[in-house]
Design a protein around this motif. Sequence first.
Motif, PDB file in Angstrom:
ATOM      1  N   CYS A 103       0.857  -1.205   0.000  1.00 51.69           N
ATOM      2  CA  CYS A 103       0.000   0.000   0.000  1.00 51.69           C
ATOM      3  C   CYS A 103       0.887   1.247   0.000  1.00 51.69           C
ATOM      4  O   CYS A 103       1.635   1.486   0.949  1.00 51.69           O
ATOM      5  CB  CYS A 103      -0.907  -0.008   1.230  1.00 51.69           C
TER       6      CYS A 103
ATOM      7  N   CYS B 251      -8.482   2.365  -6.294  1.00 49.63           N
ATOM      8  CA  CYS B 251      -7.147   1.762  -6.226  1.00 49.63           C
ATOM      9  C   CYS B 251      -7.336   0.266  -6.006  1.00 49.63           C
ATOM     10  O   CYS B 251      -8.198  -0.136  -5.226  1.00 49.63           O
ATOM     11  CB  CYS B 251      -6.359   2.379  -5.071  1.00 49.63           C
TER      12      CYS B 251
ATOM     13  N   THR C  57       0.416   4.319   0.512  1.00 49.84           N
ATOM     14  CA  THR C  57       0.187   5.400   1.483  1.00 49.84           C
ATOM     15  C   THR C  57       0.096   4.877   2.924  1.00 49.84           C
ATOM     16  O   THR C  57      -0.275   5.624   3.825  1.00 49.84           O
ATOM     17  CB  THR C  57      -1.123   6.140   1.131  1.00 49.84           C
TER      18      THR C  57
ATOM     19  N   ILE D  84      -3.345   0.768   5.440  1.00 52.68           N
ATOM     20  CA  ILE D  84      -3.926  -0.436   6.056  1.00 52.68           C
ATOM     21  C   ILE D  84      -3.473  -0.557   7.507  1.00 52.68           C
ATOM     22  O   ILE D  84      -2.272  -0.553   7.804  1.00 52.68           O
ATOM     23  CB  ILE D  84      -3.530  -1.700   5.259  1.00 52.68           C
TER      24      ILE D  84
ATOM     25  N   ILE E 162      -4.412  -1.848  -5.578  1.00 55.62           N
ATOM     26  CA  ILE E 162      -3.095  -2.413  -5.260  1.00 55.62           C
ATOM     27  C   ILE E 162      -3.185  -3.535  -4.216  1.00 55.62           C
ATOM     28  O   ILE E 162      -2.584  -4.599  -4.371  1.00 55.62           O
ATOM     29  CB  ILE E 162      -2.117  -1.307  -4.809  1.00 55.62           C
ATOM     30  N   CYS E 163      -3.993  -3.306  -3.153  1.00 60.41           N
ATOM     31  CA  CYS E 163      -4.045  -4.338  -2.101  1.00 60.41           C
ATOM     32  C   CYS E 163      -4.805  -5.573  -2.565  1.00 60.41           C
ATOM     33  O   CYS E 163      -4.859  -6.571  -1.843  1.00 60.41           O
ATOM     34  CB  CYS E 163      -4.590  -3.780  -0.792  1.00 60.41           C
TER      35      CYS E 163
ATOM     36  N   CYS F  83      -6.216   6.467   2.220  1.00 57.31           N
ATOM     37  CA  CYS F  83      -6.482   5.487   1.161  1.00 57.31           C
ATOM     38  C   CYS F  83      -6.729   6.172  -0.198  1.00 57.31           C
ATOM     39  O   CYS F  83      -7.540   7.089  -0.311  1.00 57.31           O
ATOM     40  CB  CYS F  83      -7.688   4.636   1.563  1.00 57.31           C
ATOM     41  N   ILE F  84      -6.029   5.696  -1.209  1.00 57.70           N
ATOM     42  CA  ILE F  84      -6.144   6.284  -2.557  1.00 57.70           C
ATOM     43  C   ILE F  84      -7.572   6.176  -3.078  1.00 57.70           C
ATOM     44  O   ILE F  84      -8.065   7.052  -3.789  1.00 57.70           O
ATOM     45  CB  ILE F  84      -5.148   5.595  -3.517  1.00 57.70           C
TER      46      ILE F  84
HETATM   47  S1  SF4 Z   1      -7.034   0.638  -1.904  1.00 53.88           S
HETATM   48 FE1  SF4 Z   1      -5.662  -0.656  -0.665  1.00 53.88          FE
HETATM   49  S2  SF4 Z   1      -3.577  -0.357  -1.509  1.00 53.88           S
HETATM   50 FE2  SF4 Z   1      -4.883   1.262  -2.331  1.00 53.88          FE
HETATM   51  S3  SF4 Z   1      -4.464   2.960  -0.907  1.00 53.88           S
HETATM   52 FE3  SF4 Z   1      -6.344   1.922  -0.180  1.00 53.88          FE
HETATM   53  S4  SF4 Z   1      -5.639   0.417   1.284  1.00 53.88           S
HETATM   54 FE4  SF4 Z   1      -3.822   1.107   0.157  1.00 53.88          FE
END
Ligand code: SF4
Length: 387
Positions: free
Chosen positions: A206, A249, A208, A211, A251-252, A222-223
């Motif tokens: 992540c 987002c 930023t 989490i 990514i996670c 969180c993006i």
């Molecule tokens: S969606 Fe997931 S990876 Fe993306 S910023 Fe939020 S917690 Fe982090």
Amino acid sequence: MKAPTELRALKAEIKAYARSLGFDLVGIAPCEAPEEGYARYLSWLEAGHHAEMGYMARPENVQRRGNPRLILPECQSIITLAVRYYKQTDKKAQDEKPRGKVASYAWGDDYHDVLVRWMRELVKFIEGKVGRSIPNRYYTDTGPILERDIAVRGGLGWLGKNGLLINPQLGSYLFLAEILLGLPLEPDEPFSADLCGSCTRCIDACPTHAILPNRTVDANLCISYLTIEHRGAVPSELREPIGNWVFGCDICQTVCPWNRRPPEEGNPAFAPRAGVPRPILSEELRLTPQEFNRKFKGSAVKRTKRRGYLRNAAVALGNSGNTSKESIEALITALHDHEPLVRAHAAWALGRLGKAEARRALQAALASEENAEVRQEIRRALLQSSK
Ligand code: SF4
Ligand code: B12
Ligand code: SF4
């Protein structure tokens, strides 16, 4: 009231019909207070992790999340549902143009519209089978209810360290939905395993550090929040880590081993629309309000509104490092947009790309700009570009 054997047969018919509508997972959760999850939600609120999502903290809704019977007093069971959407991919476009990334849940038709239609059908089916109307309420995303908690209690999966509901066969690219029902369907076994083990990929990836250790997310960081729900300027320290995400987002989810299993495709109802998953940033920055509305009619992307979307496109182009004529000119157009939010982020992006042409445009804009916040952004951008 139906006899237990009839209710058992009805439960099986409901599940089969829900699958025929398109749902991949169907479970029955008890209509009970989500004790452990509720305590977690309250401490999340108390810590301010809901950021500016006022609807998460509205007092009557806070109470409802702790007791589904405040939503439907006759509630006796909850049907918890999940459907697969398309997985995010790393596929790159063939051209060299800088592109943004849209979270894959928003590639196709808005799931809110699709799933509400399916649930309406399912309720009609149940009422037809029972032969009378049944008290019910159904939601997907927008109700004052802890959807993931209910999904765990209905046996659909576990809560991963990234906070997402993960099913061992299907992964986490799932929409959740539920129907509160005035019918005592027998609950399924809750999902009790934690299949994350010692993995921490999502937490490590992540950008930023949003989490938290208790499987919740600090929305302020969180993006997904910053690019969808957040209405104002993106805090300057978070603009760079946003990278090229222009809506949401993933990514996670992309790093999670439970999402590796094929297929990449989700339910065809959410098939990607042309031009949505990887938009060309310079083109998005030129979208007029009419073009934005046309492009995102019936799409979840419209939630961020044109000004939020163009704000995000400006940040992404600033992060691209691309100083082509096309990129700089698109940002200069955005520097004169009618929305101050768009002008401010275009200024930041021009400062970050730092070309002589960008500097000239920033200086000229400063001479005519009347909005104090935008002027401030332009000054900062000029300082940045002279470094
Ligand atoms: S969606 Fe997931 S990876 Fe993306 S910023 Fe939020 S917690 Fe982090
Ligand atoms: C507010 C919100 C957001 C906010 C805050 C996110 C957050 N994690 O809280 C923002 C805008 C950041 C966001 C982002 C996203 N969201 Co969102 N969001 C919601 C919403 C409306 C409320 C979530 C909420 O109540 N948060 C408060 C926290 C405290 O609750 P929680 O996250 O549900 O966590 C509970 C569990 O973790 C539980 N718990 C933890 N451990 C354990 C263990 C056990 C045994 C049990 C029983 C419970 C439990 O305790 C918590 C409280 O109950 C829900 C819809 C809904 N009504 O539930 C969708 C929802 C969670 N979002 C969804 C999606 C798809 C996303 C994104 C993937 C979108 C994207 N690609 O950009 C990201 C993912 C970010 C992430 N890692 O969570 C889906 C998730 C589907 C899934 N597989 O889990 C939902 C369910 C919408 C839907 N109907 O499909 N979201
Ligand atoms: S990436 Fe690893 S820790 Fe995170 S949710 Fe997936 S399995 Fe769990």
